[in-house]
Scaffold this motif. Structure first.
Motif, PDB file in Angstrom:
ATOM      1  N   GLN A  67       0.791  -1.025   0.100  1.00 12.13           N
ATOM      2  CA  GLN A  67       0.113  -0.137  -0.094  1.00 12.13           C
ATOM      3  C   GLN A  67       0.827   1.210   0.053  1.00 12.13           C
ATOM      4  N   HIS A  68       1.921   1.249   0.839  1.00 13.15           N
ATOM      5  CA  HIS A  68       2.895   2.500   0.862  1.00 13.15           C
ATOM      6  C   HIS A  68       3.371   2.476  -0.731  1.00 13.15           C
ATOM      7  N   ALA A  69       3.795   1.438  -1.227  1.00 10.55           N
ATOM      8  CA  ALA A  69       4.428   1.667  -2.636  1.00 10.55           C
ATOM      9  C   ALA A  69       3.437   2.234  -3.439  1.00 10.55           C
ATOM     10  N   VAL A  70       2.161   1.556  -3.485  1.00 13.07           N
ATOM     11  CA  VAL A  70       1.224   2.071  -4.383  1.00 13.07           C
ATOM     12  C   VAL A  70       0.982   3.707  -4.347  1.00 13.07           C
ATOM     13  N   SER A  71       0.913   4.143  -2.942  1.00 15.05           N
ATOM     14  CA  SER A  71       0.762   5.454  -2.877  1.00 15.05           C
ATOM     15  C   SER A  71       1.989   6.407  -3.217  1.00 15.05           C
ATOM     16  N   GLU A  72       3.090   5.929  -3.467  1.00 17.31           N
ATOM     17  CA  GLU A  72       4.054   6.745  -3.680  1.00 17.31           C
ATOM     18  C   GLU A  72       4.545   6.744  -5.383  1.00 17.31           C
ATOM     19  N   ALA A  73       4.168   5.334  -5.966  1.00 12.95           N
ATOM     20  CA  ALA A  73       4.753   5.167  -7.442  1.00 12.95           C
ATOM     21  C   ALA A  73       3.898   6.206  -8.340  1.00 12.95           C
ATOM     22  N   THR A  74       4.472   6.800  -9.198  1.00 12.70           N
ATOM     23  CA  THR A  74       4.087   7.594 -10.094  1.00 12.70           C
ATOM     24  C   THR A  74       4.399   7.179 -11.514  1.00 12.70           C
ATOM     25  N   ASP A  75       5.186   6.415 -11.750  1.00 11.11           N
ATOM     26  CA  ASP A  75       5.537   5.523 -12.768  1.00 11.11           C
ATOM     27  C   ASP A  75       5.230   4.057 -13.113  1.00 11.11           C
TER      28      ASP A  75
END
Length: 98
Positions: A67-75
């Protein structure tokens, strides 16, 4: 075709090698270390953007990292799991064993 931008990409490498009721998978630890090293050295991913979750005690430990990675990934978002999977006989859903 362009490669994903390492600064805007997030990677979660997860694996479970020790189980209370299933056979252990000792190679999983080496897989996580090797993949993390590959992404960090060959592709230039920072340690903050390429995290490993090894032997999570409960499913929530893994889902929080994702969930943390999903919230930060923009690419690009890459989630890798090594371990056992179990199929629920009632629903046919696959569950990752932790």
């Amino acid at each position: 075709m362009r490669l994903p931008d390492p600064a805007r990409t997030r990677i979660v490498l997860a694996g479970t090698s020790e189980f209370s009721e299933l056979d252990g998978l000792p190679a999983v630890q080496g897989n996580l270390l090797a993949l993390a090293d590959l992404f960090r050295t060959a592709w230039g991913m920072s340690a903050q953007h390429c995290v490993s979750v090894s032997n999570p005690a409960i499913p929530r430990d893994l889902s929080r990292a994702v969930q943390h990675a999903v919230s930060e990934a923009t690419d690009t978002l890459l989630v890798y799991y090594a371990g056992h999977g179990l199929i629920d006989p009632r629903t046919g859903h696959l569950h990752l064993a932790v």
